[in-house]
Design an enzyme around this catalytic site. Structure first.
Site, short mmCIF file in Angstrom:
data_model
loop_
_atom_site.label_atom_id
_atom_site.label_comp_id
_atom_site.label_asym_id
_atom_site.label_seq_id
_atom_site.Cartn_x
_atom_site.Cartn_y
_atom_site.Cartn_z
N GLY A 176 -8.16 -39.79 -4.91
CA GLY A 176 -9.33 -39.38 -4.14
C GLY A 176 -10.05 -40.20 -4.04
CG HIS A 207 -26.66 -55.38 15.49
ND1 HIS A 207 -25.85 -55.03 15.67
CD2 HIS A 207 -26.95 -56.26 13.91
CE1 HIS A 207 -24.77 -55.61 14.62
NE2 HIS A 207 -25.81 -56.91 13.80
N GLY A 264 -19.83 -34.08 -5.25
CA GLY A 264 -18.65 -33.52 -4.53
C GLY A 264 -17.97 -34.39 -3.79
CG HIS A 287 -10.72 -28.17 -6.45
ND1 HIS A 287 -11.08 -27.27 -5.82
CD2 HIS A 287 -9.59 -28.63 -4.81
CE1 HIS A 287 -11.60 -27.64 -4.64
NE2 HIS A 287 -10.53 -27.96 -4.49
CG HIS A 341 -5.48 -30.66 -5.53
ND1 HIS A 341 -5.87 -31.87 -6.38
CD2 HIS A 341 -6.32 -30.58 -4.59
CE1 HIS A 341 -6.97 -31.87 -5.33
NE2 HIS A 341 -7.29 -31.14 -4.81
CD GLU A 351 -24.85 -52.54 4.98
OE1 GLU A 351 -25.74 -53.07 5.88
OE2 GLU A 351 -24.12 -52.09 5.01
#
Length: 656
Positions: free
Chosen positions: A158, A470, A116, A28, A261, A408
């Site tokens: 991003g 759950h 990454g 990139h 890019h 989370e």
């Protein structure tokens, strides 16, 4: 400020990046071409670091969240004097290279985080910034400040589109992490074209709403960017987002477009880019002599800054021997206090989540650097430390219990940041079923070989009333499938104690603890040395006979279910084995496995979850007492009956 030197470094970053990417025919180039001045400024003028000692404890941290632009980082690390050679750069994206496609922690000196997956870099950086404040509150004294550094992170569109950045940035603003400074590479281009096709929100207002300071500038105004950093540092009660207008692929013929890019420029465009930079198109991996001189002149200053810190540290250690002892223990991962395990009577009924909470407090007393918390579920998963000094807040940086909120993914990434920073051992807690939200960060912790502890409760259909959403079914299997993740599912409170010791002793991998909501009896164990045997993954709870007719392998609460089922079966000698760590047991030699399983002609597996991964343990597919359907809503025992997962049903299988 030596602008000539900075510009030479920036030119060299661009040269090395486009040549390495072209040679690899992969990579990139857009970000290294677009952000070269920022990297040069940071490593030359801004960062408190010493390339001769990449692990200096009080160094500033720099995280490249937009990890696809890795050649930016490798190039500047090489120039600054880290252990990244020109040959390493020439081997970019080849097996065994110190310059893999995305930065990888532990592979390349000076790389602070494996970055990454987009968005996780900034989330990990939030954890690093939290760690700095915790360590400063614990160790700094009126006479000596030995923890005083910043966390910098470079993000792209991003990163800010991925949801984890929102979770982490929200918490960072709430916690007022003033020593966190993020640079936004505002080039408005992604792989598919202009970000206008998907990403048109007002980023400045978004971050102001999070509680951040937002500053704006040009990526190419070096002195202006330096001024913005100074302004950011003056704001002690807010993290700062510095939005820098940039041109992706700057100096390339197709600059400012998606074409630069994520793919090599091509030989013709590489040559044209070099011409635009004033370089010889026929010269490859060019290094400007001014860039070399610039960092050579900095070498003594870098070393002196660490030496001055070391002098301060030595004086601090002499005056504060107890704190110095804790510092040493925290970075070595050893206990710095007396440890007393909780004890439980045989027959006592204790949820393993409760026993885990007991161990968190016990470990907190013996390890003053243990920190962690829950995703708004502390009362439910029993993860609060009774010895924590309170909740970690902007007003109480010494607190060791963290309220992560209902985030989370962010929580898991921040816990990884707390751990990889050094000087702390971190855990986080939520329900096992919500490990789905955490998986990308758990995977990253495994790749980075970081000993994060995940305290995951409500581990089966026996959670009951909340229903299928759950009640975890496939989650244990999916976590066990992840390389480098140790999954422990203790069967009773005593096993939880051992599981926590195993987790705390881990140095190079994350550990998942899967724990019950419901109370389960503490059972007698025929293996009198079980506390040692369990470290091999499994041990004998009920022997049955030297050579049993059937051996039942069970985990977690199902060990009790198996013991109950054997009482309902007549005429057969049945062994019950608790296997809290299937993968560790599977790695043992054949003799040990045979000793535990007893050479039984029939082996039955009992686990309230997916059969996936158990097929090689059971004698046949008919001996898998597992679940391959989602749960239902109702009380735990009623759910078990509705799904046919009871001691009576297991006894029927054993009687066949």
């Amino acid at each position: 400020m030596n602008l000539t030197g900075i510009n030479a470094v920036a030119k060299t970053i661009r040269s090395l990046s486009i040549d390495a990417i072209q040679k690899a025919n992969s990579g990139h180039p857009g970000l290294p071409l677009g952000c070269a001045e920022l990297a040069a400024l940071l490593y030359g003028e801004i960062l408190k670091h010493n390339p001769a000692d990449a692990k200096w404890a009080d160094r500033d941290r720099f995280v490249l969240s937009a990890g696809h632009g890795s050649m930016l980082l490798y190039s500047v690390l090489h120039l600054a004097g880290y252990n990244v050679s020109l040959d390493d750069i020439k081997a970019f994206r080849t097996p065994g290279s110190k310059c893999p496609g995305h930065p990888e922690y532990g592979v390349t000196e000076g790389v602070e985080n494996t970055s990454g997956p987009l968005g996780q870099g900034i989330a990990v950086a939030v954890g690093m910034a939290m760690a700095e404040t915790m360590l400063a509150a614990k160790y700094n004294t009126a006479a000596h400040k030995i923890v005083d550094h910043y966390t910098y992170v470079l993000v792209g569109e991003g990163c800010l589109e991925e949801g984890v950045s929102s979770e982490a940035s929200s918490l960072a603003g709430h916690l007022k992490l003033g020593k966190l400074i993020a640079f936004y590479d505002e080039n408005r281009i992604s792989i598919d074209g202009s970000t206008d096709i998907t990403f048109t929100e007002d980023i400045a207002k978004r971050y102001e709403a999070y509680g951040w300071q937002v500053l704006r500038g040009s990526m190419y105004d070096v002195e202006g960017v330096a001024g913005l950093i100074e302004e950011a540092k003056k704001c002690a009660d807010k993290p700062t987002l510095i939005m820098l207008k940039s041109v992706i692929g700057k100096y390339a013929p197709k600059q400012g477009t998606a074409k630069v890019h994520g793919e090599p420029l091509g030989e013709a465009d590489v040559a044209e880019t070099k011409k635009n930079l004033g370089l010889n198109p026929e010269e490859f991996f060019y290094v400007d002599s001014e860039a070399v001189k610039y960092f050579a002149d900095k070498k003594a200053d870098f070393a002196k800054r660490e030496a001055d810190w070391q002098k301060e540290f030595d004086a601090w250690a002499k005056e504060n021997p107890e704190l110095a002892k804790q510092w040493k223990a925290s970075f070595e991962g050893t206990a710095d206090g007396e440890h007393v395990d909780p004890t439980y009577e045989i027959g006592a009924s204790v949820a393993t989540r409760t026993a885990s909470g007991d161990m968190i407090s016990a470990m907190g007393l013996s390890h003053s650097y243990l920190v962690g918390g829950s995703a708004d579920l502390k009362g439910s998963n029993k993860s609060g430390m009774k010895c924590d000094g309170g909740t970690y807040t902007p007003e109480n940086r010494a607190g060791r219990s963290v309220e992560f909120g209902i985030r989370e993914f962010g929580m898991a990434s921040e816990t990884l940041g707390l751990t990889v920073h050094g000087g702390l051992r971190a855990f986080c807690a939520t329900y096992l079923v919500f490990s789905d939200y955490m998986r990308p960060s758990i995977r990253l912790a495994a790749i980075m070989k970081q000993p994060v502890i995940y305290d995951l409760t409500h581990d089966s259909i026996f959670v009951g009333e909340d229903g299928a959403t759950h009640q975890p079914i496939e989650h244990l299997a999916s976590l066990r499938a992840m390389p480098g993740v140790q999954v422990l599912r203790p069967g009773d409170a005593e096993e939880v104690v051992s599981a926590w010791h195993i987790a705390m002793e881990s140095k190079d991998h994350p550990v998942v603890l899967a724990l019950t909501r419901q109370n389960v009896p503490v059972y007698a164990k025929e293996d009198k040395d079980w506390k040692n045997t369990i470290r091999k993954g499994a041990y004998i709870v009920q022997k049955g006979a030297d050579t049993p007719d059937i051996t039942v392998i069970a985990t977690g609460s199902e060990v009790n279910l198996a013991l109950e089922a054997t009482k309902l079966v007549s005429g057969k000698k049945i062994r019950v084995v608790s296997m809290p760590d299937r993968e560790t047991f599977d790695a043992q030699d054949e003799a040990f496995q045979k000793q535990i399983l007893g050479g039984a002609k029939r082996v039955v597996v009992c686990e309230a979850g997916s059969k996936s991964g158990w097929e090689g343990f059971a004698t046949s597919k008919h001996d898998l007492f597992t679940l391959n359907q989602f749960g239902v809503s109702g009380a735990g025992k009623a759910v078990a009956k509705a799904l046919g997962f009871t001691a009576e049903k297991l006894a029927e299988l054993l009687s066949k």
